[in-house]
Design a protein around this motif. Structure first.
Motif, PDB file in Angstrom:
ATOM      1  N   VAL A 357      43.533  35.299  60.651  1.00 45.33           N
ATOM      2  CA  VAL A 357      44.813  35.475  60.179  1.00 45.33           C
ATOM      3  C   VAL A 357      45.252  37.108  60.522  1.00 45.33           C
ATOM      4  CG1 VAL A 357      46.137  36.092  58.049  1.00 45.33           C
ATOM      5  CG2 VAL A 357      44.270  34.449  57.876  1.00 45.33           C
ATOM      6  N   ASP A 358      46.523  37.203  61.099  1.00 48.06           N
ATOM      7  CA  ASP A 358      46.920  38.511  61.644  1.00 48.06           C
ATOM      8  C   ASP A 358      47.431  39.592  60.664  1.00 48.06           C
ATOM      9  OD1 ASP A 358      49.459  37.838  61.011  1.00 48.06           O
ATOM     10  OD2 ASP A 358      50.124  37.406  62.980  1.00 48.06           O
ATOM     11  N   ASP A 359      47.802  40.644  60.998  1.00 49.21           N
ATOM     12  CA  ASP A 359      48.314  41.788  59.876  1.00 49.21           C
ATOM     13  C   ASP A 359      49.426  41.187  59.072  1.00 49.21           C
ATOM     14  OD1 ASP A 359      46.325  43.262  60.987  1.00 49.21           O
ATOM     15  OD2 ASP A 359      47.806  44.318  62.264  1.00 49.21           O
ATOM     16  N   GLN A 360      50.175  40.260  59.525  1.00 49.71           N
ATOM     17  CA  GLN A 360      51.436  39.762  58.794  1.00 49.71           C
ATOM     18  C   GLN A 360      51.059  38.576  57.863  1.00 49.71           C
ATOM     19  OE1 GLN A 360      52.011  40.486  62.106  1.00 49.71           O
ATOM     20  NE2 GLN A 360      52.297  42.608  61.299  1.00 49.71           N
ATOM     21  N   GLY A 361      49.622  38.180  58.057  1.00 51.29           N
ATOM     22  CA  GLY A 361      49.343  36.960  57.186  1.00 51.29           C
ATOM     23  C   GLY A 361      49.484  35.752  57.902  1.00 51.29           C
ATOM     24  N   LYS A 362      49.883  35.699  58.955  1.00 49.21           N
ATOM     25  CA  LYS A 362      49.904  34.493  59.935  1.00 49.21           C
ATOM     26  C   LYS A 362      48.657  33.803  60.381  1.00 49.21           C
ATOM     27  CE  LYS A 362      53.138  32.425  63.396  1.00 49.21           C
ATOM     28  NZ  LYS A 362      53.838  32.854  64.464  1.00 49.21           N
TER      29      LYS A 362
END
Length: 375
Positions: A357-362
């Motif tokens: 998961v990336d920093d944006q929660g994606k």
């Protein structure tokens, strides 16, 4: 001008096909001279066996000493209509089965052996010699489509697009009319209560429950037709990995066993945003797309020996090799966040990917490493 070399196994190692074992901890590779086994975690060689001729496919039984071999390539070691059960401890064939027509693929577990012919699937108990349990006619199945779970086996039925499921415990047979066109890929999850399917159109991936045989979900890989190479469930059954000849690896998030995907897409996360809510637009604007995707390496292959063959009903190419072409985009999971993609051919490759998961929660999927495993 095309300057790529013609197919010539004498110029170096040439992997005819590749296959994972049941838990994807190892993968076996069939060669013009024998077969090899590699560690899925590192891509390193575990063992190599020269048998004095070509092997079209090699299927491992877990991590044990038994491997099912079918002759193939330019100078096959064994006839293509015989399955040889190789005992690697003694390095001899311990038993074999002969058929009237060439073998397309073999699947095996501790309890069962499945032999796939062009128009037939034979189910056997793993004994010496193997004991036949059932025998079914199928539509043309040149890719040897067959998925073997703990208690169920899935394979094409007698009409295009149909999936037949045989319960190894009860002997019950179920049929799913999965697609209108011929199947190109199918896979069972570890629990054996879900089956994923793709047709030779390659645009939609469908998810079915077992034994109810109801459709749980439908996903869109893309709008343009593609050759779907491989489908594989994560160990927990929460995700499905899909590869195609677009050189793309897709990750789909799956519904839980007791819920279906929401029919109403969320514009905030959907690929087409607010357009997914417009009722008069074509369905691809509202379909469920992958939650993460990335590129994998097909590898450079000579013209005519790449993944261009799309038909699921025609059989031509390298003798003894499933689909007649070197394996490409074969997917396996080491765990719920590590994906493996393996390809055979003149440019045989192993790759690992991490789902996170990336920093944006994606959700994202990124490549962790790769190598040309025959070098």
């Amino acid at each position: 001008m095309n300057t790529r070399p013609i197919l010539d196994s004498s110029s170096g190692p040439f992997a005819l096909s590749a296959s994972f074992n049941a838990d994807s901890s190892c993968f076996s590779v069939a060669l013009e001279t024998g077969f090899c086994v590699f560690s899925s975690r590192t891509g390193d060689l575990k063992c190599a066996r020269e048998v004095g001729g070509g092997i079209g496919s090699a299927e491992m039984l877990g991590t044990t000493r038994y491997i099912a071999l079918v002759g193939g390539g330019k100078q096959p070691k064994f006839p293509q209509n015989k399955v040889q059960i190789w005992n690697d401890a003694t390095q001899v064939v311990s038993t074999s089965l002969e058929f009237k027509t060439p073998i397309q693929r073999v699947r095996l577990s501790q309890s069962h052996l499945i032999v796939v012919l062009l128009n037939n699937v034979g189910i056997y108990k793993m004994k010496s010699p193997p004991d036949k349990v059932a025998d079914y006619e199928t539509v043309n199945n040149p890719f040897g489509l067959c998925s073997l779970g703990r208690n169920v086996v899935a394979f094409p039925g007698r009409t295009p697009g149909q999936v037949k499921l045989f319960d190894l415990t009860t002997g019950n047979v179920s049929i799913i009319p999965a697609h209108d066109s011929p199947l190109r890929a199918l896979a069972l999850n570890q629990r054996g209560d879900m089956v994923a399917t793709a047709s030779e159109q390659g645009t939609l991936i469908r998810l079915w429950s077992f034994p109810s045989c109801t459709k749980v979900a439908e996903f869109r890989r893309g709008v343009d037709p593609a050759v779907v190479f491989s489908l594989a469930f994560s160990p927990s059954g929460s995700m499905l990995a899909v590869t195609s000849d677009k050189s793309t690896l897709h990750i789909f998030e799956l519904p839980s066993p007791v819920t279906a995907l929401k029919s109403d897409p969320d514009p905030k996360t959907h690929k087409w945003g607010i357009l997914s809510k417009v009722p008069l637009l074509p369905r691809q604007f509202s379909d469920i797309y992958s939650s993460a995707a990335t590129k994998f390496q097909l590898g450079d292959e000579p013209v005519g020996w790449g993944p261009q063959s799309t038909s699921a009903t025609l059989n031509a190419g390298i003798p003894g090799v499933p689909g007649g072409r070197p394996t490409k985009g074969l997917v396996g999971w080491l765990n719920d966040y590590t994906i493996l993609v393996v390809g055979a051919g003149q440019d045989a490759r192993w790759e690992t990917f991490i789902v996170g998961v990336d920093d944006q929660g994606k959700k994202v999927v990124v490549r962790e490493g790769w190598k040309k495993y025959l070098e």
